[in-house]
Design a protein around this motif. Structure first.
Motif, mmCIF file in Angstrom:
data_model
loop_
_atom_site.group_PDB
_atom_site.id
_atom_site.type_symbol
_atom_site.label_atom_id
_atom_site.label_comp_id
_atom_site.label_asym_id
_atom_site.label_seq_id
_atom_site.Cartn_x
_atom_site.Cartn_y
_atom_site.Cartn_z
ATOM 1 N N GLU A 425 6.088 105.068 28.811
ATOM 2 C CA GLU A 425 6.626 104.931 27.455
ATOM 3 C C GLU A 425 6.732 106.313 26.810
ATOM 4 O OE1 GLU A 425 5.350 102.911 23.161
ATOM 5 O OE2 GLU A 425 4.228 102.434 24.995
ATOM 6 N N VAL A 426 7.905 106.639 26.279
ATOM 7 C CA VAL A 426 8.138 107.936 25.639
ATOM 8 C C VAL A 426 7.572 107.916 24.223
ATOM 9 C CG1 VAL A 426 9.895 109.543 24.805
ATOM 10 C CG2 VAL A 426 10.172 108.446 27.038
ATOM 11 N N VAL A 427 6.762 108.907 23.888
ATOM 12 C CA VAL A 427 6.191 109.019 22.542
ATOM 13 C C VAL A 427 6.445 110.396 21.936
ATOM 14 C CG1 VAL A 427 4.414 107.262 22.889
ATOM 15 C CG2 VAL A 427 3.936 109.641 23.530
ATOM 16 N N ASP A 428 7.012 111.305 22.723
ATOM 17 C CA ASP A 428 7.232 112.686 22.277
ATOM 18 C C ASP A 428 8.638 113.089 22.691
ATOM 19 O OD1 ASP A 428 7.274 115.420 21.829
ATOM 20 O OD2 ASP A 428 5.972 115.899 23.531
ATOM 21 N N PRO A 429 9.546 113.337 21.757
ATOM 22 C CA PRO A 429 10.935 113.627 22.133
ATOM 23 C C PRO A 429 11.111 114.891 22.976
ATOM 24 C CG PRO A 429 10.572 114.012 19.776
ATOM 25 C CD PRO A 429 9.360 113.320 20.296
ATOM 26 N N ASP A 430 10.182 115.829 22.890
ATOM 27 C CA ASP A 430 10.330 117.106 23.601
ATOM 28 C C ASP A 430 9.641 117.139 24.961
ATOM 29 O OD1 ASP A 430 11.829 118.285 21.512
ATOM 30 O OD2 ASP A 430 9.983 118.702 20.405
ATOM 31 N N TRP A 431 9.175 115.997 25.436
ATOM 32 C CA TRP A 431 8.393 115.969 26.671
ATOM 33 C C TRP A 431 9.185 116.496 27.863
ATOM 34 C CZ3 TRP A 431 9.566 112.886 30.999
ATOM 35 C CH2 TRP A 431 10.637 111.996 30.822
ATOM 36 N N LEU A 432 10.466 116.110 27.983
ATOM 37 C CA LEU A 432 11.252 116.519 29.144
ATOM 38 C C LEU A 432 11.655 117.991 29.040
ATOM 39 C CD1 LEU A 432 12.464 115.723 31.806
ATOM 40 C CD2 LEU A 432 14.444 114.775 30.597
ATOM 41 N N THR A 433 11.906 118.461 27.832
ATOM 42 C CA THR A 433 12.199 119.882 27.640
ATOM 43 C C THR A 433 11.036 120.741 28.128
ATOM 44 O OG1 THR A 433 13.550 119.332 25.710
ATOM 45 C CG2 THR A 433 12.851 121.630 25.940
ATOM 46 N N GLU A 434 9.816 120.311 27.825
ATOM 47 C CA GLU A 434 8.627 121.047 28.257
ATOM 48 C C GLU A 434 8.509 121.054 29.781
ATOM 49 O OE1 GLU A 434 4.767 122.973 28.203
ATOM 50 O OE2 GLU A 434 6.530 122.960 26.883
ATOM 51 N N LEU A 435 8.784 119.938 30.422
ATOM 52 C CA LEU A 435 8.707 119.889 31.878
ATOM 53 C C LEU A 435 9.752 120.800 32.509
ATOM 54 C CD1 LEU A 435 8.134 116.074 32.595
ATOM 55 C CD2 LEU A 435 6.434 117.900 32.509
ATOM 56 N N VAL A 436 10.955 120.787 31.981
ATOM 57 C CA VAL A 436 12.019 121.634 32.529
ATOM 58 C C VAL A 436 11.716 123.103 32.274
ATOM 59 C CG1 VAL A 436 14.478 122.234 32.350
ATOM 60 C CG2 VAL A 436 13.767 119.835 32.346
ATOM 61 N N ARG A 437 11.119 123.400 31.117
ATOM 62 C CA ARG A 437 10.770 124.799 30.804
ATOM 63 C C ARG A 437 9.941 125.407 31.932
ATOM 64 N NH1 ARG A 437 8.833 124.018 26.019
ATOM 65 N NH2 ARG A 437 10.652 124.819 24.920
ATOM 66 N N TRP A 438 8.979 124.668 32.439
ATOM 67 C CA TRP A 438 8.148 125.184 33.527
ATOM 68 C C TRP A 438 8.792 124.951 34.886
ATOM 69 C CZ3 TRP A 438 4.676 128.579 32.503
ATOM 70 C CH2 TRP A 438 4.073 128.605 31.244
ATOM 71 N N GLY A 439 9.529 123.874 35.014
ATOM 72 C CA GLY A 439 10.168 123.590 36.296
ATOM 73 C C GLY A 439 11.210 124.610 36.694
ATOM 74 N N GLU A 440 11.805 125.297 35.712
ATOM 75 C CA GLU A 440 12.831 126.284 36.041
ATOM 76 C C GLU A 440 12.236 127.632 36.447
ATOM 77 O OE1 GLU A 440 15.202 126.680 32.529
ATOM 78 O OE2 GLU A 440 13.735 127.925 31.456
ATOM 79 N N ARG A 441 10.925 127.803 36.271
ATOM 80 C CA ARG A 441 10.290 129.047 36.689
ATOM 81 C C ARG A 441 10.255 129.104 38.213
ATOM 82 N NH1 ARG A 441 10.498 132.953 33.686
ATOM 83 N NH2 ARG A 441 8.795 133.897 34.882
#
Length: 631
Positions: A425-441
């Motif tokens: 269940e999504v509770v934080d709109p920025d959750w995927l942005t945070e994952l991609v931020r580190w995933g692109e490193r």
């Protein structure tokens, strides 16, 4: 051994006058401190609200309580596992027989320190050096204007030198192959220098070494133990948990263009340039809180971001740690792969969160359906036919989680794959942005999120090998922020693995290691994926800044398949994995919130060894070439 003179006493009349003066000054001091505290509380109340102020007060009370009553577990662990007199004698004999490196320990003495305090702190540090079982060291005291007490100390002992310069100019003076900063009043346990020399005797290519630490209070109590994982560069972007005393090769420091001005900056430079960094899992120094210097964390991190070419921002979090963010490339598509069957309430909640509550714009959803018959679910699928972001892939086989994930990955078109359970269940709109931020490193392999139970307690904050069984969730079923000697769930941390319930990875990297291992039917293929990537030289990461609610295993039963368990143990044997580098051997294996082990308890290394003995196969660990081919 040297002695430090004490201050001569004053007359009773002078003492009485000074006492009355001190009392008057103390009243004024209390008033100033009250006004300062009231101003801070008012500021936080305006900026963050009453809940944040109460939280800060509660955390401070908790810290003070822990300091006043040190952990009984920690005392028992020290008595059982720290070097005893026999071991210290063995270390002394070893040190006399080897030609080990010279260690230059340096201490800065600030101007204006009261004479009594100066003598006290000098004695604490000096005595700890004198008790070292490894004797090839020098102590450099750096002071702009060294006092007579400091000069007398250096005159009495050949291993002590005084340099009349400022802290920024000390770097050219040490004679030792390795240097380490020790704050005034800090102490080294008797085995500290031996432990470093012994490690260098095993591996002479190491550039930086660090160990664990605790606090030695003025009342003689040891508390606040900080246990550290093996080298974890991402952790350093939030705080310097490693502390001030770090052993660094002198040549490494001299070759750095940007001369570090603090231990934190030295460690950040080591993350960029050092060939080898080693963690020694022992208490290697005792902090003295009264003389601890404050590092300018924001400036240190800003310099690091500029040096690394990252256009980032640094902000201070309520828990006093930093958070570093930077813009992400939101044009790259994330393919969200969801194995699912029936359970309308779950899949509808999950899809609504992805389609309507997630800020990251570029995503596609691949539903790998394993024979749903629920009419509401089928109607939901029908309603999504016109949405280009959603695709349905039928999986008409006996359920196999790994096969379902691979089928979904083959249908994906995005640069990233996100494996997601249908009970998220999504509770934080920025959750995927945070994952991609580190995933692109480029140095990062798999990224995982903080998952909460519906009760608000932690379900997942990274995995550790040997925890609870062969692998378990850190901090499971405790409130967020629950403290431990290994940190808490609210800290960015490198981990061996993250759960497949929410697991982001670059698509190319996923296929480079062969995808999910389809031999695993229900469990452990998510963990083996992380371990294969870790053995390729990437670092896996848990971030607390991406939060989701996980209604764990609502679609399928909890528990490990015995066949999968045996396959996983066989995987560990073949890969030569016998410990978790990001967990600590001083901790026991059954508590998901890390705590010190007792003598009758196993650590995670021993737990893994028991599982390997139980399922031992005839297969021997592979050569490095075979490991690379297998990956």
């Amino acid at each position: 051994m040297w002695m430090i003179p004490t201050v001569a006493g004053t007359s009773s009349r002078r003492a009485s006058s000074l006492k009355r003066l001190g009392q008057r000054m103390n009243v004024r001091g209390l008033a100033r401190r009250f006004a300062y505290a009231f101003g801070k509380a008012s500021h936080y109340l305006r900026e963050e609200g009453i809940q944040a102020v109460v939280g800060r007060f509660a955390r401070r009370l908790q810290r003070q309580y822990r300091q006043a009553r040190p952990s009984a577990n920690y005392r028992a662990w020290r008595n059982a596992f720290e070097p005893n007199a026999v071991e210290l004698q063995r270390q002394t004999l070893w040190s006399q027989q080897v030609n080990g490196p010279l260690f230059s320990v340096w201490t800065t003495v600030a101007d204006g320190l009261p004479l009594k305090n100066l003598q006290q702190y000098l004695k604490l540090t000096a005595d700890s050096l004198a008790r070292q079982t490894y004797s090839n060291w020098e102590w450099i005291i750096v002071s702009d204007r060294p006092s007579a007490e400091i000069l007398d100390l250096a005159n009495d002992e050949s291993q002590i030198r005084v340099i009349a310069t400022n802290e920024a100019d000390w770097i050219g003076h040490p004679k030792g192959a390795f240097v380490a900063k020790l704050n005034l009043g800090d102490r080294l346990p008797p085995w500290a220098l031996f432990a470093v020399a012994d490690q260098l005797d095993e591996d002479s290519e190491i550039d930086v070494l660090y160990g664990d630490h605790d606090v030695w209070t003025p009342t003689g109590q040891r508390c606040f133990p900080t246990l550290l994982p093996d080298w974890s560069p991402e952790n350093l972007l939030e705080a310097n948990d490693i502390g001030n005393t770090v052993f660094v090769r002198s040549e490494f420091l001299r070759t750095c263009d940007d001369k570090p001005t603090s231990s934190w900056e030295t460690l950040l430079l080591a993350a960029e340039r050092a060939s080898r960094v080693c963690h020694i899992p022992q208490i290697l120094y005792h902090r003295c809180p009264e003389t601890e210097s404050r590092e300018n964390a924001e400036d240190c991190m800003a310099k690091t971001l500029v040096r690394r070419g990252i256009n980032g921002q640094v902000e201070r979090q309520p828990n006093r740690r930093l958070r570093v963010t930077w813009p992400v490339d939101s044009l790259k598509t994330v393919s969200v792969v969801i194995p699912t069957r029936d359970r309308f309430s779950l899949i509808s909640t999950c899809l609504d969160g992805l389609l309507n509550q997630t800020a990251y714009p570029s995503l596609e959803i691949i539903l790998v359906d394993n024979g749903s018959t629920d009419e509401d679910v089928l109607a939901l699928y029908e309603s999504l036919n016109g949405d280009d972001r959603v695709r349905l892939v039928n999986f008409d086989q006996p359920f196999n989680y790994s096969v379902a994930c691979n089928i979904g990955a083959k249908a994906a078109t995005g640069e990233y794959l996100l494996f997601l359970n249908n009970d998220i269940e999504v509770v934080d709109p920025d959750w995927l942005t945070e994952l991609v931020r580190w995933g692109e490193r480029p140095e990062i392999g798999v990224v995982g999120a903080r998952l909460l139970f519906p009760t608000g307690k932690i379900q997942h904050a990274g995995l550790a090998l040997g925890l609870t069984s062969v692998a378990g969730h850190l901090f499971s079923n405790v409130p967020p922020g629950t403290p431990s000697p290994l940190g808490d769930s609210e800290s960015l941390r490198n981990v061996s693995a993250v759960t497949g319930a929410c697991q982001l990875i670059r698509t190319q990297l996923f296929w480079d290691v062969g995808g999910m291992d389809e031999e695993f039917r229900m469990t452990y293929s998510d963990v083996t994926l992380c371990l294969k990537i870790w053995q390729q030289g990437y670092r896996n990461l848990y971030t607390p800044h991406a939060t989701l609610v996980h209604h764990e295993s609502a679609t399928r039963p909890l528990g490990d398949s015995l066949e999968d368990l045996e396959l996983f143990v066989d995987f560990l044997v073949k890969r030569g994995i016998d410990r978790d580098p990001y967990f600590h051997p001083a901790l026991e294996c059954l508590a998901t919130t890390p705590r010190f082990r007792r003598t009758d308890e196993q650590n995670t290394i021993e737990q893994l060894a028991c599982w390997i003995d139980r399922f031992q196969t005839t297969t021997q660990p592979q050569t490095q070439t075979e490991l690379e081919q297998a990956a």
